[in-house]
Each structure stands twice: as C-alpha cells, then as structure tokens.
Design a protein around this motif. Structure first.
Motif, PDB file in Angstrom:
ATOM      1  N   MET A 217       0.914  -1.114   0.140  1.00 44.12           N
ATOM      2  CA  MET A 217       0.098  -0.194   0.017  1.00 44.12           C
ATOM      3  C   MET A 217       0.828   1.109   0.052  1.00 44.12           C
ATOM      4  SD  MET A 217      -3.607   0.561   1.847  1.00 44.12           S
ATOM      5  CE  MET A 217      -3.174   0.964   3.484  1.00 44.12           C
ATOM      6  N   GLU A 218       2.059   1.237   0.480  1.00 42.71           N
ATOM      7  CA  GLU A 218       2.804   2.307   0.503  1.00 42.71           C
ATOM      8  C   GLU A 218       3.431   2.948  -0.869  1.00 42.71           C
ATOM      9  OE1 GLU A 218       6.091   1.991   3.345  1.00 42.71           O
ATOM     10  OE2 GLU A 218       5.087   1.216   4.851  1.00 42.71           O
ATOM     11  N   PHE A 219       3.558   1.700  -1.674  1.00 41.94           N
ATOM     12  CA  PHE A 219       3.887   1.917  -3.020  1.00 41.94           C
ATOM     13  C   PHE A 219       2.819   2.754  -3.559  1.00 41.94           C
ATOM     14  CE2 PHE A 219       3.572   0.661  -7.806  1.00 41.94           C
ATOM     15  CZ  PHE A 219       4.880   1.101  -7.988  1.00 41.94           C
ATOM     16  N   ALA A 220       1.669   2.345  -3.401  1.00 48.32           N
ATOM     17  CA  ALA A 220       0.494   3.018  -4.276  1.00 48.32           C
ATOM     18  C   ALA A 220       0.239   4.295  -3.399  1.00 48.32           C
ATOM     19  CB  ALA A 220      -0.810   2.191  -4.042  1.00 48.32           C
ATOM     20  N   GLN A 221       0.385   4.627  -2.382  1.00 44.72           N
ATOM     21  CA  GLN A 221       0.328   5.939  -1.829  1.00 44.72           C
ATOM     22  C   GLN A 221       1.558   6.783  -2.243  1.00 44.72           C
ATOM     23  OE1 GLN A 221      -2.216   7.258   0.329  1.00 44.72           O
ATOM     24  NE2 GLN A 221      -1.292   9.160  -0.257  1.00 44.72           N
ATOM     25  N   GLY A 222       2.741   6.087  -2.664  1.00 38.42           N
ATOM     26  CA  GLY A 222       3.863   7.017  -3.144  1.00 38.42           C
ATOM     27  C   GLY A 222       3.380   7.435  -4.715  1.00 38.42           C
TER      28      GLY A 222
ATOM     29  N   GLY B 265      -5.228  16.378  -0.751  1.00 41.63           N
ATOM     30  CA  GLY B 265      -5.115  15.608   0.276  1.00 41.63           C
ATOM     31  C   GLY B 265      -5.722  14.069   0.324  1.00 41.63           C
ATOM     32  N   ALA B 266      -5.543  13.577  -0.774  1.00 41.39           N
ATOM     33  CA  ALA B 266      -6.255  12.136  -1.083  1.00 41.39           C
ATOM     34  C   ALA B 266      -5.157  11.290  -0.570  1.00 41.39           C
ATOM     35  CB  ALA B 266      -6.178  11.907  -2.581  1.00 41.39           C
ATOM     36  N   ARG B 267      -5.785  10.012  -0.194  1.00 45.42           N
ATOM     37  CA  ARG B 267      -4.885   8.893   0.390  1.00 45.42           C
ATOM     38  C   ARG B 267      -5.618   7.468  -0.227  1.00 45.42           C
ATOM     39  NH1 ARG B 267      -7.673  11.922   4.086  1.00 45.42           N
ATOM     40  NH2 ARG B 267      -9.355  10.894   4.952  1.00 45.42           N
ATOM     41  N   ILE B 268      -4.796   6.846  -0.257  1.00 44.58           N
ATOM     42  CA  ILE B 268      -5.027   5.279  -0.430  1.00 44.58           C
ATOM     43  C   ILE B 268      -5.435   4.503   0.755  1.00 44.58           C
ATOM     44  CG2 ILE B 268      -4.433   3.092  -1.634  1.00 44.58           C
ATOM     45  CD1 ILE B 268      -5.226   5.130  -3.682  1.00 44.58           C
TER      46      ILE B 268
ATOM     47  N   LEU C 176       0.267   8.174  -5.713  1.00 41.34           N
ATOM     48  CA  LEU C 176      -0.683   9.098  -5.553  1.00 41.34           C
ATOM     49  C   LEU C 176       0.075  10.371  -4.900  1.00 41.34           C
ATOM     50  CD1 LEU C 176      -3.751   9.515  -5.678  1.00 41.34           C
ATOM     51  CD2 LEU C 176      -3.759   9.257  -3.079  1.00 41.34           C
ATOM     52  N   ASP C 177       0.903  10.175  -4.029  1.00 38.67           N
ATOM     53  CA  ASP C 177       1.692  11.540  -3.682  1.00 38.67           C
ATOM     54  C   ASP C 177       2.662  12.113  -4.867  1.00 38.67           C
ATOM     55  OD1 ASP C 177       0.624  11.288  -1.078  1.00 38.67           O
ATOM     56  OD2 ASP C 177       2.415  10.187  -0.369  1.00 38.67           O
ATOM     57  N   ALA C 178       2.821  11.471  -5.840  1.00 39.91           N
ATOM     58  CA  ALA C 178       3.855  12.283  -7.028  1.00 39.91           C
ATOM     59  C   ALA C 178       2.728  13.166  -7.872  1.00 39.91           C
ATOM     60  CB  ALA C 178       4.453  10.978  -7.721  1.00 39.91           C
ATOM     61  N   GLN C 179       1.571  13.019  -7.617  1.00 42.50           N
ATOM     62  CA  GLN C 179       0.438  13.707  -8.507  1.00 42.50           C
ATOM     63  C   GLN C 179       0.184  14.986  -7.740  1.00 42.50           C
ATOM     64  OE1 GLN C 179      -3.244  11.314  -8.733  1.00 42.50           O
ATOM     65  NE2 GLN C 179      -2.020   9.738  -9.598  1.00 42.50           N
TER      66      GLN C 179
END
Length: 139
Positions: A1-6, A18-21, A8-11
């Motif tokens: 999940m950290e990979f996916a959040q990373g 303030g979106a989060r996975i 998302l954070d690159a956008q």
C-alpha cells in the motif's frame, strides 16, 4: 500500500486535495479524501469534479493492481445518484474484468458524515457510481 500511496503522492493535484489510498490489492483500491469547504459547489454539496477525480484515480489504482503500475484511464462514465454531503469522500473500485492489456473497473463513491471515519458504525451514503476502462501502457 505504501507503493500505491507513493504514486498518488507524486500527483500534485492529489496532494492538493489531500487524497490517500486506504486499500490497495487484488480486491481493488479505495481512495479517501476529507471534505472541506473548498471542495463544495454553490449549493454546499461536494463538487462533481471532485467526485470525478476520486473515481478516475480509484478506477486506475484498482486496474493497476491487476495490470501492473503502467496504466492510464482510457475513459469512464459517472452517474450521480444523490448530492454528496459529508466529512469524508470514499471511492471504492474493483476490477470487473481484466485481460492482458485492459481492465474494466467499477467504482462506488460514498460520503461519510462522522468525526471519526474509521469508526465501524459510521454509515456511508452512496452518491455516485462510475465505470471505466483502463489500459496498460507497458510495452
């Protein structure tokens, strides 16, 4: 999940919202964002563009779990079923069908009205449904 959040954070736009996975894996993806005044339209409901943003990203993340990280949304449709009100927007997406190069994905968008959205007794209200096609860009 950290990979996916990373990812998302690159956008930059996702960071602005303030979106989060909150879920990511073979069963799909869930994207959440806190609803604040700047995300409302003139009648006090969450703006349809915010709902579309959440659907687009949730659809793509769910497809990415099935097709790999190199994916792009080819298109999606969204139906608004009721005005979105609440303190949290939750977009849950799951893959309906995946082939080698594309996936068809469905997303339910709900709002939660609670001070603590992690509270299991917090009720969700469905506000929109989206479906889209996501393509693999891996060569």
């Amino acid at each position: 999940m950290e990979f996916a959040q990373g990812i998302l954070d690159a956008q930059p736009f996702s960071r602005l919202l303030g979106a989060r996975i909150t879920a990511f894996g073979p069963d799909g993806a869930t994207l959440e964002l806190d609803v604040r005044d700047e995300l409302h339209q003139q009648n006090g409901f969450v703006h349809g563009g915010v709902l579309s943003y959440a659907a687009d990203n949730a659809l793509t993340f769910a497809a990415g779990a099935a097709l790999g990280p190199a994916v792009l949304t080819a298109g999606f449709s969204i139906q608004y079923v009721r005005p979105a009100r609440g303190t949290l927007l939750r977009a849950r997406a799951s893959v309906v069908h995946a082939g080698r190069r594309q996936a068809v994905v469905r997303c339910d968008l709900s709002t939660v009205e609670t001070a603590d959205p992690t509270d299991p007794s917090a009720s969700e209200t469905l506000c929109a449904v989206a479906q889209g096609t996501v393509l693999s860009t891996a060569g």
